[in-house]
Design a protein around this motif. Structure first.
Motif, short mmCIF file in Angstrom:
data_model
loop_
_atom_site.label_atom_id
_atom_site.label_comp_id
_atom_site.label_asym_id
_atom_site.label_seq_id
_atom_site.Cartn_x
_atom_site.Cartn_y
_atom_site.Cartn_z
N VAL A 83 -19.58 5.38 -10.46
CA VAL A 83 -19.42 4.66 -9.21
C VAL A 83 -20.59 5.03 -8.29
O VAL A 83 -20.97 6.19 -8.18
N ASP A 84 -21.16 4.02 -7.64
CA ASP A 84 -22.22 4.23 -6.67
C ASP A 84 -21.59 4.26 -5.28
O ASP A 84 -21.23 3.22 -4.75
N PRO A 85 -21.42 5.44 -4.70
CA PRO A 85 -20.73 5.54 -3.41
C PRO A 85 -21.41 4.76 -2.28
O PRO A 85 -20.75 4.30 -1.37
N GLU A 86 -22.73 4.58 -2.38
CA GLU A 86 -23.46 3.87 -1.33
C GLU A 86 -23.15 2.38 -1.29
O GLU A 86 -23.23 1.76 -0.25
N SER A 87 -22.80 1.81 -2.44
CA SER A 87 -22.54 0.36 -2.46
C SER A 87 -21.08 0.02 -2.77
O SER A 87 -20.75 -1.14 -2.93
N LEU A 88 -20.23 1.02 -2.81
CA LEU A 88 -18.83 0.79 -3.17
C LEU A 88 -18.12 -0.13 -2.19
O LEU A 88 -17.20 -0.86 -2.58
N GLN A 89 -18.56 -0.14 -0.94
CA GLN A 89 -17.93 -1.03 0.04
C GLN A 89 -18.10 -2.50 -0.36
O GLN A 89 -17.33 -3.35 0.07
N ASN A 90 -19.10 -2.80 -1.20
CA ASN A 90 -19.30 -4.18 -1.68
C ASN A 90 -18.20 -4.62 -2.64
O ASN A 90 -18.10 -5.80 -2.95
N CYS A 91 -17.43 -3.68 -3.12
CA CYS A 91 -16.33 -3.99 -4.04
C CYS A 91 -15.02 -3.53 -3.42
O CYS A 91 -14.18 -2.89 -4.09
N SER A 92 -14.84 -3.82 -2.17
CA SER A 92 -13.69 -3.30 -1.42
C SER A 92 -12.35 -3.68 -2.05
O SER A 92 -11.41 -2.90 -2.01
N GLU A 93 -12.26 -4.87 -2.65
CA GLU A 93 -11.00 -5.30 -3.24
C GLU A 93 -10.62 -4.45 -4.46
O GLU A 93 -9.45 -4.31 -4.78
N SER A 94 -11.61 -3.91 -5.15
CA SER A 94 -11.33 -3.13 -6.36
C SER A 94 -11.83 -1.69 -6.26
O SER A 94 -11.95 -1.00 -7.26
N LYS A 95 -12.09 -1.22 -5.04
CA LYS A 95 -12.62 0.12 -4.82
C LYS A 95 -11.76 1.19 -5.49
O LYS A 95 -12.27 2.06 -6.20
N THR A 96 -10.46 1.12 -5.31
CA THR A 96 -9.55 2.11 -5.89
C THR A 96 -9.62 2.08 -7.42
O THR A 96 -9.64 3.14 -8.06
N GLN A 97 -9.69 0.89 -8.00
CA GLN A 97 -9.78 0.77 -9.45
C GLN A 97 -11.04 1.45 -9.98
O GLN A 97 -11.02 2.11 -11.02
N PHE A 98 -12.16 1.28 -9.27
CA PHE A 98 -13.41 1.91 -9.68
C PHE A 98 -13.28 3.44 -9.65
O PHE A 98 -13.69 4.13 -10.59
N LEU A 99 -12.70 3.96 -8.59
CA LEU A 99 -12.57 5.42 -8.45
C LEU A 99 -11.62 5.99 -9.50
O LEU A 99 -11.88 7.06 -10.08
N ILE A 100 -10.52 5.29 -9.78
CA ILE A 100 -9.58 5.75 -10.82
C ILE A 100 -10.24 5.68 -12.19
O ILE A 100 -10.11 6.61 -13.00
N ALA A 101 -10.97 4.61 -12.47
CA ALA A 101 -11.65 4.47 -13.76
C ALA A 101 -12.65 5.60 -13.98
O ALA A 101 -12.73 6.17 -15.07
N GLU A 102 -13.40 5.95 -12.94
CA GLU A 102 -14.37 7.04 -13.06
C GLU A 102 -13.66 8.37 -13.30
O GLU A 102 -14.08 9.16 -14.16
#
Length: 145
Positions: free
Chosen positions: A103-122
């Motif tokens: 996950v790229d923390p600097e651009s994660l806001q661009n995926c706000s709808e799936s932010k939690t999914q990205f963090l859990i997947a990582e």
């Protein structure tokens, strides 16, 4: 919500450049370079796991695959930053799930709808030591800008 976030483009994969960059042709016939949003993958060939990340992306997006692009940002370099979907699944998220990207923390806001999914997947990939998480320390150069 910005208008750019609402635009979905139907496209066809032309090729994979590296672990988080692809080229697509839109319905108007224009070729677009896409940097996958909200993630980073090893890009330089001298970095561990860069080849694995590129190969995984090629498996997920073979040439001529139909995709849906959700643009999030236009870079000064002309590249479009976007989330790419195939069969209603986020390819960006699939790369994180398999440990081929982080996950790229600097651009994660661009995926706000799936932010939690990205963090859990990582977190799951890290806990299972998948892909680049097999290393004791994950570090590689980011070429997102």
């Amino acid at each position: 919500m910005e208008l750019l976030e609402l635009i979905l483009v139907l496209a066809t994969v032309v090729g994979v450049a590296d672990g988080n960059t692809i080229r697509v042709k839109d319905n108007a016939g224009q070729t677009i370079t896409i940097k996958l949003a909200c993630i980073n993958a090893p890009e330089a060939t001298d970095q561990p796991y860069s080849l694995a990340a590129t190969q995984r992306l090629k498996q997920l997006l073979p040439s001529q695959s139909p995709v849906v692009i959700r643009s999030t940002q236009q870079l000064k370099t002309g590249r479009t930053v976007a989330e790419v979907f195939v069969d209603n699944r986020s390819v960006n998220l699939l790369l994180v799930e398999s440990g081929n990207a982080v996950v790229d923390p600097e651009s994660l806001q661009n995926c706000s709808e799936s932010k939690t999914q990205f963090l859990i997947a990582e977190a799951n990939a890290k806990n299972k030591h998948l892909g680049l998480w097999q290393q004791s320390k994950v570090k590689f150069k980011f070429y997102a800008k």
